[in-house]
Design a protein around this motif. Sequence first.
Motif, PDB file in Angstrom:
ATOM      1  N   GLU A  43       0.852  -1.210   0.000  1.00 46.27           N
ATOM      2  CA  GLU A  43       0.000   0.000   0.000  1.00 46.27           C
ATOM      3  C   GLU A  43       0.880   1.249   0.000  1.00 46.27           C
ATOM      4  OE1 GLU A  43      -3.459   0.769  -0.170  1.00 46.27           O
ATOM      5  OE2 GLU A  43      -2.437   2.694  -0.354  1.00 46.27           O
ATOM      6  N   ARG A  44       0.658   2.138  -0.955  1.00 46.11           N
ATOM      7  CA  ARG A  44       1.449   3.373  -1.015  1.00 46.11           C
ATOM      8  C   ARG A  44       0.762   4.525  -0.276  1.00 46.11           C
ATOM      9  NH1 ARG A  44       0.625   6.473  -6.829  1.00 46.11           N
ATOM     10  NH2 ARG A  44      -1.615   6.718  -6.610  1.00 46.11           N
ATOM     11  N   GLY A  45      -0.549   4.370  -0.047  1.00 47.16           N
ATOM     12  CA  GLY A  45      -1.297   5.445   0.605  1.00 47.16           C
ATOM     13  C   GLY A  45      -1.886   4.982   1.918  1.00 47.16           C
ATOM     14  N   LEU A  89       4.182  -1.181   3.582  1.00 49.48           N
ATOM     15  CA  LEU A  89       3.964   0.188   3.139  1.00 49.48           C
ATOM     16  C   LEU A  89       5.006   0.538   2.087  1.00 49.48           C
ATOM     17  CD1 LEU A  89       3.276   1.835   6.612  1.00 49.48           C
ATOM     18  CD2 LEU A  89       1.661   0.780   5.025  1.00 49.48           C
TER      19      LEU A  89
ATOM     20  N   TYR B  15      -4.944   9.740   6.751  1.00 48.41           N
ATOM     21  CA  TYR B  15      -3.509   9.862   6.468  1.00 48.41           C
ATOM     22  C   TYR B  15      -2.716  10.019   7.777  1.00 48.41           C
ATOM     23  CZ  TYR B  15      -5.263  10.562   1.761  1.00 48.41           C
ATOM     24  OH  TYR B  15      -5.909  10.396   0.571  1.00 48.41           O
ATOM     25  N   MET B  18      -1.966   6.717   9.150  1.00 49.26           N
ATOM     26  CA  MET B  18      -0.866   6.047   8.444  1.00 49.26           C
ATOM     27  C   MET B  18       0.500   6.537   8.923  1.00 49.26           C
ATOM     28  SD  MET B  18      -2.288   3.773   6.695  1.00 49.26           S
ATOM     29  CE  MET B  18      -0.814   3.159   5.890  1.00 49.26           C
ATOM     30  N   TYR B  22       3.222   4.145  10.544  1.00 54.00           N
ATOM     31  CA  TYR B  22       4.575   4.005  10.007  1.00 54.00           C
ATOM     32  C   TYR B  22       5.618   4.240  11.109  1.00 54.00           C
ATOM     33  CZ  TYR B  22       8.781   4.509   7.268  1.00 54.00           C
ATOM     34  OH  TYR B  22      10.049   4.346   6.786  1.00 54.00           O
ATOM     35  N   ILE B  25       5.797   1.284  13.377  1.00 52.20           N
ATOM     36  CA  ILE B  25       6.551   0.170  12.782  1.00 52.20           C
ATOM     37  C   ILE B  25       8.052   0.402  12.918  1.00 52.20           C
ATOM     38  CG2 ILE B  25       7.160  -0.906  10.548  1.00 52.20           C
ATOM     39  CD1 ILE B  25       4.194  -0.494   9.730  1.00 52.20           C
ATOM     40  N   TYR B  72       0.877  12.242   4.165  1.00 48.42           N
ATOM     41  CA  TYR B  72       1.484  10.923   4.341  1.00 48.42           C
ATOM     42  C   TYR B  72       2.357  10.696   3.118  1.00 48.42           C
ATOM     43  CZ  TYR B  72       1.938   5.861   4.518  1.00 48.42           C
ATOM     44  OH  TYR B  72       2.435   4.585   4.532  1.00 48.42           O
ATOM     45  N   LEU B  74       5.642   8.903   2.185  1.00 51.15           N
ATOM     46  CA  LEU B  74       6.693   7.975   2.622  1.00 51.15           C
ATOM     47  C   LEU B  74       8.058   8.326   2.060  1.00 51.15           C
ATOM     48  CD1 LEU B  74       5.502   4.254   2.702  1.00 51.15           C
ATOM     49  CD2 LEU B  74       6.256   5.707   4.565  1.00 51.15           C
TER      50      LEU B  74
END
Lengths: 327, 82
Positions: A43-45, A89, B15, B18, B22, B25, B72, B74
Amino acid sequence: MKDTGTTETTITVHDVVMIGAGPAALSAAIYTTREDVETMLFERGVVGGLAAVTDWIDNYPGFPKGIAGLEFAEDLRQQAERFGANIELGEVTKIVDEGKYKKLETTSGDIYAKAVLIATGSDYKKIGVPGEQEYYARGVHYCATCDGAFYRDKHLVVVGGGNSAVQEAMFLTRFASSIDLLVRSDHMRASDVLQKELLEKHKDKIKVHLNTTTDEIAGEDGKVTKVIGTDKTTGEKVTFPTDGVFVFVGLSPNTEFLQSSDIELDEIGLVTSDASLQTSMPGVYVAGDVRSGATMQIATATGEGATAALHIREYLEGHKRTHGEEV
Amino acid sequence: MPKNVTIFTTNTCGYCVMVKKYLGIKGVSYEEVNLDQNPERQAEAMAISGVTTVPVTVITKNDDSKEVVVGYNLAKLAPAVA
């Protein structure tokens, strides 16, 4: 599983890799993992996709009082992970058919899979008018649940006449003092239920302008101050003073990464498939909003995810017979 | 690992979830400023980021330099908290 293939290099091959972790992929993952098919999602979002950034879901069966989009997404994630789905991710940038396996080029290196599910969904479309890019996140927004809180007691313009536009405009009344809803056509495409709710509960705050195009978003000192449109019934320019603009004018498929992959897309960029939801690349399946012919509903996306998972299971059985491996 | 991390969020922002996921994690601890519960800090978030959106993640490095990641993202968040 490990597979040494025909070369000396040992590679890890996943049974199935799902690109995306929205309702379609998470539903598919519930099915594949329960069949003991090793499953990775990329999942990128946002896990949960557009459903996770939707204020409220009222039309998904089994929730008589409705459910918050974020809560729904979290429940789906937990259910998929409960059976062993592994959500990573990152972003897949290309799919290559290497015969026995599919190679997926990702932002964290190449990965391999026997079968692939494309479930990347879609994102909200841009209008493509002057000022939209310039004021992005500085007065122009596509996520009411993220950015609405910045507009307490402010005036807003919402662009669009479909379910998302009406539902998100109603959500924004929690913050905004008043909202102009600009609808390009002579009627709203939103469901009758939503239109009724808009008229009965929100007419004091939301004013609907049918037959009104959005031509430009303008501002001063880095802030949005007005939207300039055209009243199609008179042909005259109309100006809506505003503090911010939220845009919900339809969906655009997340298939840019497939431009360099050998997978057939239709004329608007959606992934084509056969009756088993298999794409033009054998072993690569598609489900949800990104599929050509999809009805763009959460309920149908989850159904397609389950359907794709069952066909993937069948494909993997054939793969096992052909290549003599465990599935 | 950064010196400290602050995330500006709202209750309903997917978002934001997320970004927190992240960081969890990666084992990066953070302070969360919920703008629904602390609307008086909206101006601070806007001044730091220059935008009217969340999540806004402020990463303070060990040399006290700051990096701001909006949304969000990455590609920006991962190296910033590495």
